[in-house]
Design a protein around this motif. Structure first.
Motif, PDB file in Angstrom:
ATOM      1  N   SER A 166       8.363  44.332 -58.257  1.00 59.27           N
ATOM      2  CA  SER A 166       9.175  45.501 -58.633  1.00 59.27           C
ATOM      3  C   SER A 166       9.594  46.305 -57.408  1.00 59.27           C
ATOM      4  O   SER A 166      10.639  46.957 -57.408  1.00 59.27           O
ATOM      5  CB  SER A 166       8.418  46.398 -59.616  1.00 59.27           C
ATOM      6  OG  SER A 166       7.322  47.046 -58.981  1.00 59.27           O
ATOM      7  N   GLY A 173       7.440  32.186 -68.994  1.00 64.89           N
ATOM      8  CA  GLY A 173       6.955  33.191 -69.933  1.00 64.89           C
ATOM      9  C   GLY A 173       6.521  34.421 -69.171  1.00 64.89           C
ATOM     10  O   GLY A 173       6.375  34.380 -67.946  1.00 64.89           O
ATOM     11  N   THR A 174       6.303  35.523 -69.874  1.00 66.60           N
ATOM     12  CA  THR A 174       5.922  36.763 -69.214  1.00 66.60           C
ATOM     13  C   THR A 174       4.407  36.867 -69.096  1.00 66.60           C
ATOM     14  O   THR A 174       3.660  36.290 -69.896  1.00 66.60           O
ATOM     15  CB  THR A 174       6.440  37.997 -69.974  1.00 66.60           C
ATOM     16  OG1 THR A 174       5.906  37.992 -71.296  1.00 66.60           O
ATOM     17  CG2 THR A 174       7.968  37.997 -70.015  1.00 66.60           C
ATOM     18  N   VAL A 175       3.965  37.634 -68.113  1.00 61.92           N
ATOM     19  CA  VAL A 175       2.534  37.844 -67.889  1.00 61.92           C
ATOM     20  C   VAL A 175       1.904  38.558 -69.077  1.00 61.92           C
ATOM     21  O   VAL A 175       0.735  38.312 -69.416  1.00 61.92           O
ATOM     22  CB  VAL A 175       2.316  38.638 -66.591  1.00 61.92           C
ATOM     23  CG1 VAL A 175       0.848  38.968 -66.384  1.00 61.92           C
ATOM     24  CG2 VAL A 175       2.862  37.857 -65.386  1.00 61.92           C
ATOM     25  N   LYS A 176       2.678  39.422 -69.742  1.00 59.92           N
ATOM     26  CA  LYS A 176       2.097  40.206 -70.843  1.00 59.92           C
ATOM     27  C   LYS A 176       1.686  39.334 -72.020  1.00 59.92           C
ATOM     28  O   LYS A 176       0.910  39.773 -72.881  1.00 59.92           O
ATOM     29  CB  LYS A 176       3.052  41.302 -71.290  1.00 59.92           C
ATOM     30  CG  LYS A 176       4.302  40.844 -72.007  1.00 59.92           C
ATOM     31  CD  LYS A 176       5.152  42.050 -72.400  1.00 59.92           C
ATOM     32  CE  LYS A 176       6.460  41.617 -73.031  1.00 59.92           C
ATOM     33  NZ  LYS A 176       7.318  42.793 -73.328  1.00 59.92           N
ATOM     34  N   ARG A 177       2.174  38.105 -72.056  1.00 59.11           N
ATOM     35  CA  ARG A 177       1.769  37.196 -73.133  1.00 59.11           C
ATOM     36  C   ARG A 177       0.252  37.087 -73.193  1.00 59.11           C
ATOM     37  O   ARG A 177      -0.363  37.136 -74.257  1.00 59.11           O
ATOM     38  CB  ARG A 177       2.390  35.817 -72.900  1.00 59.11           C
ATOM     39  CG  ARG A 177       1.942  34.776 -73.894  1.00 59.11           C
ATOM     40  CD  ARG A 177       2.256  33.367 -73.392  1.00 59.11           C
ATOM     41  NE  ARG A 177       3.665  33.127 -73.291  1.00 59.11           N
ATOM     42  CZ  ARG A 177       4.185  32.023 -72.750  1.00 59.11           C
ATOM     43  NH1 ARG A 177       3.379  31.099 -72.243  1.00 59.11           N
ATOM     44  NH2 ARG A 177       5.481  31.841 -72.694  1.00 59.11           N
ATOM     45  N   SER A 184      -4.186  37.931 -63.125  1.00 54.19           N
ATOM     46  CA  SER A 184      -3.208  38.967 -63.460  1.00 54.19           C
ATOM     47  C   SER A 184      -3.702  40.399 -63.249  1.00 54.19           C
ATOM     48  O   SER A 184      -3.171  41.338 -63.844  1.00 54.19           O
ATOM     49  CB  SER A 184      -2.716  38.787 -64.908  1.00 54.19           C
ATOM     50  OG  SER A 184      -3.795  38.675 -65.818  1.00 54.19           O
ATOM     51  N   ASP A 224      10.839  38.933 -61.151  1.00 54.74           N
ATOM     52  CA  ASP A 224      10.913  40.256 -61.775  1.00 54.74           C
ATOM     53  C   ASP A 224      12.356  40.466 -62.211  1.00 54.74           C
ATOM     54  O   ASP A 224      13.241  40.668 -61.367  1.00 54.74           O
ATOM     55  CB  ASP A 224      10.489  41.356 -60.798  1.00 54.74           C
ATOM     56  CG  ASP A 224      10.721  42.746 -61.379  1.00 54.74           C
ATOM     57  OD1 ASP A 224      10.467  42.933 -62.585  1.00 54.74           O
ATOM     58  OD2 ASP A 224      11.185  43.638 -60.644  1.00 54.74           O
ATOM     59  N   ASN A 255       5.879  42.474 -67.188  1.00 48.57           N
ATOM     60  CA  ASN A 255       7.196  41.916 -67.523  1.00 48.57           C
ATOM     61  C   ASN A 255       7.694  40.910 -66.495  1.00 48.57           C
ATOM     62  O   ASN A 255       8.820  40.417 -66.615  1.00 48.57           O
ATOM     63  CB  ASN A 255       8.219  43.032 -67.717  1.00 48.57           C
ATOM     64  CG  ASN A 255       8.000  43.782 -69.018  1.00 48.57           C
ATOM     65  OD1 ASN A 255       7.707  43.169 -70.043  1.00 48.57           O
ATOM     66  ND2 ASN A 255       8.111  45.093 -68.979  1.00 48.57           N
ATOM     67  N   HIS A 256       6.880  40.628 -65.461  1.00 47.49           N
ATOM     68  CA  HIS A 256       7.215  39.531 -64.563  1.00 47.49           C
ATOM     69  C   HIS A 256       7.185  38.220 -65.358  1.00 47.49           C
ATOM     70  O   HIS A 256       6.344  38.037 -66.244  1.00 47.49           O
ATOM     71  CB  HIS A 256       6.202  39.427 -63.425  1.00 47.49           C
ATOM     72  CG  HIS A 256       6.402  40.403 -62.308  1.00 47.49           C
ATOM     73  ND1 HIS A 256       6.861  41.682 -62.504  1.00 47.49           N
ATOM     74  CD2 HIS A 256       6.203  40.280 -60.964  1.00 47.49           C
ATOM     75  CE1 HIS A 256       6.924  42.305 -61.330  1.00 47.49           C
ATOM     76  NE2 HIS A 256       6.538  41.476 -60.382  1.00 47.49           N
ATOM     77  N   SER A 257       8.088  37.321 -65.028  1.00 44.54           N
ATOM     78  CA  SER A 257       8.040  36.002 -65.655  1.00 44.54           C
ATOM     79  C   SER A 257       7.425  35.007 -64.679  1.00 44.54           C
ATOM     80  O   SER A 257       7.597  35.116 -63.463  1.00 44.54           O
ATOM     81  CB  SER A 257       9.438  35.540 -66.068  1.00 44.54           C
ATOM     82  OG  SER A 257      10.222  35.226 -64.936  1.00 44.54           O
ATOM     83  N   TYR A 278      -3.243  45.214 -64.117  1.00 39.82           N
ATOM     84  CA  TYR A 278      -1.953  44.519 -64.096  1.00 39.82           C
ATOM     85  C   TYR A 278      -0.984  45.062 -63.050  1.00 39.82           C
ATOM     86  O   TYR A 278       0.228  44.836 -63.144  1.00 39.82           O
ATOM     87  CB  TYR A 278      -1.272  44.556 -65.477  1.00 39.82           C
ATOM     88  CG  TYR A 278      -2.173  44.234 -66.633  1.00 39.82           C
ATOM     89  CD1 TYR A 278      -2.852  43.018 -66.708  1.00 39.82           C
ATOM     90  CD2 TYR A 278      -2.377  45.153 -67.666  1.00 39.82           C
ATOM     91  CE1 TYR A 278      -3.698  42.719 -67.767  1.00 39.82           C
ATOM     92  CE2 TYR A 278      -3.207  44.866 -68.736  1.00 39.82           C
ATOM     93  CZ  TYR A 278      -3.865  43.645 -68.784  1.00 39.82           C
ATOM     94  OH  TYR A 278      -4.701  43.358 -69.839  1.00 39.82           O
TER      95      TYR A 278
END
Length: 345
Positions: free
Chosen positions: A181, A227-231, A285, A265, A190-192, A303
């Motif tokens: 970011s 996919g996103t890290v938040k998964r 993460s 990002d 929200n990083h993929s 995170y």
């Protein structure tokens, strides 16, 4: 290309210096000879704004007291060794136990809390260190060199070379926490992430491999299509919950030096492509970052950064089915990981 050397601090009688690598594209990487720590990586975003994209500090004292291995080269063995002990050729070796009863990232000091010799080169800096026989419990006098090089293609390479006068264990990695970011404006949820990896090692409650190799398909560990890290942070999948809601897992790489690890990002447009000789990457993460202290004025929290630790399988000395991390007497250890920074098309 330019390398700027500046005094950073003092530990006892040893001077610590920072080395800033600058290329023709305005990218800068700053490393110090304490722990070979990367303190800053400044790269542009999609609008040309140049900002730092790793967690770090401005003073040596903060690194001396840092519990997170920020930006450091860790070893002799990256990751955990169960029970802080192992056997080689019938002889038992007891290591420093710095993670409950286990050994983590080389021990109490390892490679990350010592002063290295440094030599400036035209396009980078070469660090060297002699880890003496018995240091942290490991056998053998191990001489290791870590070379950081920067190119005008915004690629940072880290080359590890080492040799021991006795059979020993070795798998070193860099423990930088990335946040694309810029200046830690947002967390990395929200990083993929895209990984060329179809398998991951299952962990037990002490974050040690159980020995079981899991297929990632139909799980939150599947990043083969991105996919996103938040998964993982939002998942109730047992392995995500186990490590504090997220990832701290060794992925087995299906490819090497083939865009096998790509972090993006979407808001800044920054991308990071990691390629390595190593068989695995531990994706961490930042689940254990505490809401205490700060990184250059930005409060610490979960995170805030993601580590991509290219290495051998953790605790492989206790798993005969894993590739070996044993370094034979006189054998030359050599491993390269490259970090290519860019902008998404």
């Amino acid at each position: 290309m330019e390398v700027l050397k500046e005094r950073f601090g003092q530990i006892g009688s040893q001077s610590v210096y920072s080395f800033t690598l600058k290329n023709d594209e305005e990218m800068e990487v700053t490393v110090i000879n304490y722990g070979c720590i990367i303190t800053r990586i400044n790269v542009p975003d999609a609008d040309g704004m140049i900002e730092n994209i790793v967690l770090g500090h401005d003073t040596l004292d903060e690194y001396v007291n840092d519990p997170y291995f920020l930006g450091a080269v860790v070893g002799r063995v990256a990751g955990r060794i169960k029970g802080g002990s192992f056997e080689l050729e019938g002889q038992s070796f007891t290591l420093a136990q710095n993670d409950n009863t286990n050994h983590l990232h080389g021990g109490l000091k390892g490679f990350g809390k010592v002063v290295w010799d440094a030599k400036v080169m035209e396009d980078g800096v070469l660090f060297s260190y002699l880890s003496r026989d018995g240091e942290e419990g490991y056998p053998g006098n191990l001489y290791i060199e870590v070379t950081y090089r920067l190119t005008n293609d915004n690629e940072l390479s880290i080359h590890y070379r080492a040799q021991s006068d006795q059979k020993t264990l070795l798998t070193a990695t860099n423990h930088s926490y990335f946040n694309l970011s810029g200046n830690l404006k947002r967390d990395v949820l929200n990083h993929s992430l895209h990984l060329k990896s179809s398998r991951v090692l299952e962990l037990d409650k002490e974050f040690l491999p159980t020995g079981r190799i899991m297929e990632v398909n139909d799980t939150p560990f599947d990043f083969t299509k991105g996919g996103t890290v938040k998964r993982g942070a939002e998942s109730d999948y047992p392995q995500n919950v186990l490590v504090g809601q997220g990832y701290d897992h060794p992925y087995i790489l299906d490819k090497n030096h083939d865009h096998e690890i790509v972090l993006k990002d979407p808001e800044s447009g920054r991308t990071l492509t990691v390629e390595s000789d190593e068989p695995a990457v531990v994706v961490y993460s930042g689940n254990s970052l505490k809401a205490e202290g700060d990184f250059r004025g930005v409060p610490s929290r979960k995170y805030l950064g993601i580590c991509l630790e290219t290495q051998a399988y953790p605790d492989s000395i206790h798993h005969p089915n894993f590739p070996s991390m044993v370094l034979e007497k006189g054998e030359m250890y050599s491993s390269v990981t490259r970090y290519k920074f860019g902008i998404e098309d």
